[in-house]
Each structure stands twice: as C-alpha cells, then as structure tokens.
Design a protein around this motif. Structure first.
Motif, PDB file in Angstrom:
ATOM      1  N   HIS A  72      89.175  92.280  70.878  1.00 21.82           N
ATOM      2  CA  HIS A  72      87.890  92.247  71.563  1.00 21.82           C
ATOM      3  C   HIS A  72      87.379  93.650  71.856  1.00 21.82           C
ATOM      4  O   HIS A  72      86.176  93.859  71.998  1.00 21.82           O
ATOM      5  N   GLN A  73      88.285  94.621  71.927  1.00 22.08           N
ATOM      6  CA  GLN A  73      87.837  95.973  72.245  1.00 22.08           C
ATOM      7  C   GLN A  73      87.542  96.760  70.974  1.00 22.08           C
ATOM      8  O   GLN A  73      86.409  97.174  70.732  1.00 22.08           O
ATOM      9  N   HIS A  83      72.594  90.952  79.246  1.00 21.52           N
ATOM     10  CA  HIS A  83      73.697  91.572  79.992  1.00 21.52           C
ATOM     11  C   HIS A  83      74.482  92.556  79.128  1.00 21.52           C
ATOM     12  O   HIS A  83      75.315  93.306  79.637  1.00 21.52           O
ATOM     13  N   PHE A 116      79.087  95.927  78.653  1.00 21.78           N
ATOM     14  CA  PHE A 116      78.922  94.583  79.186  1.00 21.78           C
ATOM     15  C   PHE A 116      78.680  94.705  80.690  1.00 21.78           C
ATOM     16  O   PHE A 116      79.628  94.873  81.467  1.00 21.78           O
ATOM     17  N   SER A 117      77.433  94.630  81.103  1.00 23.86           N
ATOM     18  CA  SER A 117      77.083  94.890  82.505  1.00 23.86           C
ATOM     19  C   SER A 117      77.608  93.817  83.448  1.00 23.86           C
ATOM     20  O   SER A 117      77.723  94.052  84.652  1.00 23.86           O
ATOM     21  N   ASN A 118      77.946  92.625  82.928  1.00 16.75           N
ATOM     22  CA  ASN A 118      78.489  91.558  83.763  1.00 16.75           C
ATOM     23  C   ASN A 118      79.992  91.685  83.955  1.00 16.75           C
ATOM     24  O   ASN A 118      80.605  90.864  84.633  1.00 16.75           O
ATOM     25  N   LYS A 119      80.594  92.700  83.334  1.00 15.04           N
ATOM     26  CA  LYS A 119      82.041  92.909  83.466  1.00 15.04           C
ATOM     27  C   LYS A 119      82.338  94.275  84.069  1.00 15.04           C
ATOM     28  O   LYS A 119      83.237  94.999  83.639  1.00 15.04           O
ATOM     29  N   ARG A 120      81.542  94.642  85.030  1.00 13.64           N
ATOM     30  CA  ARG A 120      81.684  95.899  85.773  1.00 13.64           C
ATOM     31  C   ARG A 120      81.672  97.102  84.838  1.00 13.64           C
ATOM     32  O   ARG A 120      80.643  97.480  84.326  1.00 13.64           O
ATOM     33  N   GLU A 169      83.147  97.620  81.787  1.00 10.98           N
ATOM     34  CA  GLU A 169      83.614  97.454  80.408  1.00 10.98           C
ATOM     35  C   GLU A 169      82.606  98.041  79.418  1.00 10.98           C
ATOM     36  O   GLU A 169      81.586  97.430  79.088  1.00 10.98           O
TER      37      GLU A 169
END
Length: 445
Positions: A43-44, A70, A95-99, A101
């Motif tokens: 995923h990264q 997001h 990914f703004s919804n994952k702080r 990331e």
C-alpha cells in the motif's frame, strides 16, 4: 549481491548532483520506507514524507482529486542517478483522512531492496531540470563508505531524522566555527612564511588524552542538563545520555583537535613541493598515510569513548564491576561484580553475576563474547541503530540481550528494535535487570 554492493563507489556522483541543486533533502530511512521493495510492493510502495517537508515547498503543491477529495497529490518527475532512470510518473500522495500519511511513490524498487537499517535518502531540487525532472534522489546504504562520508561531511547528530538544507552546508567543513578556522589558517600561513611549519606540526602533533576528552564531554553534557552527576538513576534516559556524550559531544571536541593536527600535517607535505601538481603526485604517499591514520584513529576513539562513558555511568550509579577482567580466553568490557565471582564462585546463583560488553557498532565483532558461558546473563550494550534483522536473530539464539538507548527502542525510530523483546533500553537494564533482579550487584548506600 544487491544493487548498492555492485555500485559502491558513488561519492563523486553524489557531489555532482549536490553541485547542481539549490536545496537538499536528507532523510534517515525507516523500515517502512524500504521494506515494500522486498515484499513486491504494497500500500505504501514509496518513502514517507514528513509533514514539515511536505509543507516546506520542496515538493510541488498538492491538489485534491475530484473523485476522492480526501486524497491530495502532485506529479513530481524524478531522476535517480544510480540507475540513470527518469521516473515521469513519480509523485507525492497525501491521504488527509489518515493524519500524516504522505508518501513519494512510483520509484525504483531495486534501490530500496535489501538495505541495512537506518540507511539514507539524499535528494535535491535541481537548478536545471534533468529533462522534465526537477528533483533527484539517491539511496545510500548505512553500511557503505558513502554513508560514513555523508555523516562526517554533514556532522550528523545521533538524534537526526530528516532535514532540508543548503548545498553550501554540504561543501563546508563543520569541525570548527569560522573564527577558529580563520585563526588556524593564519597560524599555518605564518608558519609557512617564517619556515616554522615543523614547530607548528610539533605543537599540534598529539591529540589530548582520551580520558581528558571524555571528562570534558561529560562536563559539557552535565552542564547542558544542569546535573552534577552521571548517575543513571538520576538521568531519565541514561542510554540517550550515553549516545549523546559519546557520539555527538565528545566527537565534536575530538574533531576540533583532529582538524588542527591533520591540517598542519597536510600543509607540511604540500609545502615540501613548489607546485600543487608535484605535491599531489610526489606527496601522495605521505598524504595517504595522513588520511589513513586519521580514519583509524577515529574508529579507535569511538569504541574507547563509549566504553569510557559507560564505565563512568556504572561507577556513578554504584554498580559493582571490574573492567577488562580475563574470563577464560575472553576479556569482556565489564564483569559484574568481579572476575572472581563470575569465574570462580561455583555456589552463587545465576542472578549474582552478569557480563556486560560494549560495542559502538556491532558488525560481526559481538560474536567473540559468545564462546564461553559462566552461569550468568550476557548483555551487549550499543548505540548502533543499524543492527540487521539477521544479527538480532543471531543474538537471540546466542542468548545475548541487546541494550540500546531509549530513543532507539521507540516505535517511530528507524532501527528494528521496537518489537524485539530481546532488545531492551538502558533504562530497563538499570531498573529491571540490575535494581530489581540483581540488587546484589549494587553498592549499598
């Protein structure tokens, strides 16, 4: 053999691209920054971009995707000098919804595969684009000669994680400040004019005694934290203190003396010839001997420094120990409480003694302490954040517990220690292994 092992002589390539840059980015790589390359992606599939770097303007401005607002991203073509590869589709994704990331993705996996822990990513923004790429990146294995040169050139401290900096910092010597440098240059110029370079070389021909350097470093540290003692029970993070004193403070003091000594030696060799080219060719053997001696002296100092400061901490904490005691065919750095108890007392309990060795860096040298057993636990203290997964497995099999600074045992550190139960912090070593399990090894107040 991995890519970097096959292409180990890369320093000239690094200097070339540094010279073409207006801003540099250096990051110590974490396990997640590189492990994806050994696992066929994931995923990264790229390195993490810290918030401070993301918001600095080093990378292109992020824009929200229309279908998934997001997710903010920006295309950032990149050039990778080690492979000569231009990645037109590389870029930054947040990914703004994952702080926090945020990663730089679509990059050459072969450069990140099989890296040693705490390796380096060095990159820059180019003054002139490489085709359409305005950014370049190189990966430097922490076990390579280039890593050693990089750390020395930038005077990297033990607490370093990432930084943006000017290429001018990469080029200038940082061992002494500008006023001290000007004074040394003036001294050398005067000696060359007056024919007294031999006298100046004699003046700086000896480094201070290691004990003097160690005392000065500890005094500087204690002054900075407003403490009067190196007692591990009065220092919140004794391992971090050991790392800072031995790797940062004492080394900075050492480098000032080293620069004076070696600069005068080099000037003396150059002064023996009337032309620079002649000095470079005919004086090469002498110059090579100077730099080889400097390298060997640095490595010798590092090991002795860590051992000296650890001994001072044990003494300040009232720990009973004997240094360099002979046990069979080995001479561990410290036996607790003493050689007679460890080697000769057949009636004692397992917890009545222990062996503590100290290694600034592990490499393969830790294996020399495993040959004999003396019915006691063996601990190996280090400030090395680059111990490989294989070495940690070998230590566990050999029943040797690794003791590391507190900051290296944290989740966000670049080392592999956080989830390894066989690796403990110095705080746990003093509190749990000595004070709770082995109180007999402590002097009674």
């Amino acid at each position: 053999m991995d890519f970097l092992e096959r292409n180990s002589d890369q320093w000239s390539l690094i200097e070339s691209f540094v010279g073409r840059s207006d801003k540099l980015f250096l990051k110590k790589l974490s396990f997640n920054d590189a492990s994806w390359a050994n696992e066929g992606g994931g995923h990264q599939s790229g390195f993490y971009v810290p918030r401070d770097i993301r918001e600095s303007g080093f990378f292109p401005e992020l824009h929200a995707r229309e279908d998934k607002p997001h997710i903010l991203e920006a295309n950032c073509p990149s050039f990778w000098p080690q492979t000569g590869e231009l990645r037109t589709d590389s870029g930054i994704k947040y990914f703004s919804n994952k702080r926090s990331e945020c990663h730089f993705t679509r990059i050459p996996a072969e450069l990140f595969a099989d890296l040693n822990p705490a390796s380096w990513l060095l990159g820059g923004s180019l003054l002139q684009a490489e085709e359409i790429a305005h950014h370049w990146f190189m990966v430097i294995d922490s076990a390579s000669t280039e890593a050693e040169l990089l750390e020395s050139r930038l005077d990297i401290q033990s607490t370093f994680h990432f930084e943006l900096f000017s290429p001018s910092k990469f080029k200038r010597a940082a061992a002494i400040d500008s006023d001290e440098a000007a004074e040394l240059i003036g001294e050398i110029d005067a000696a060359l004019r007056t024919g007294s370079i031999e006298a100046l070389a004699a003046k700086y021909s000896r480094m201070p005694d290691p004990a003097v350097l160690a005392d000065e470093a500890r005094a500087d540290f204690l002054g900075s934290v407003r403490s009067r003692t190196f007692n591990p029970w009065e220092i919140k993070k004794p391992g971090d203190a050991l790392m800072r004193v031995s790797r940062d403070i004492e080394f900075a003091i050492y480098r000032k003396h080293e620069l004076r000594m070696r600069a005068v030696e080099v000037s003396k060799v150059l002064a023996e010839h009337d032309r620079t080219a002649t000095a470079a060719v005919r004086g090469f053997a002498s110059l090579n001997a100077i730099f080889l001696s400097a390298s060997q002296q640095r490595k010798s100092r590092a090991g002795k420094s860590f051992e000296s400061h650890l001994a001072a901490m044990l003494k300040a904490g009232g720990v009973r120990f004997e240094a360099q005691a002979i046990l069979g065919q080995r001479r561990p750095d410290f036996v607790l409480p003493d050689q007679a108890t460890v080697a000769l007392d057949t009636q004692r309990r397992y917890e009545d003694a222990t062996i503590l060795s100290a290694k600034t860096t592990l490499r393969e040298r830790w294996k020399q302490i495993t040959h004999e057993r003396f019915n006691c636990a063996i601990f190996l203290a280090t400030v090395d954040d680059r111990v490989s997964k294989e070495a940690l497995t070998d230590l566990r099999k050999a029943e040797i517990t690794l003791v590391v600074p507190e900051s290296l045992k944290t989740k966000n550190n670049e080392s592999l220690y956080y989830n390894d139960a066989n690796v403990i912090s110095f705080r746990d070593f003093f509190d749990e292994e000595l004070a709770r399990k082995r109180p007999s090894l402590l002097l009674v107040d």
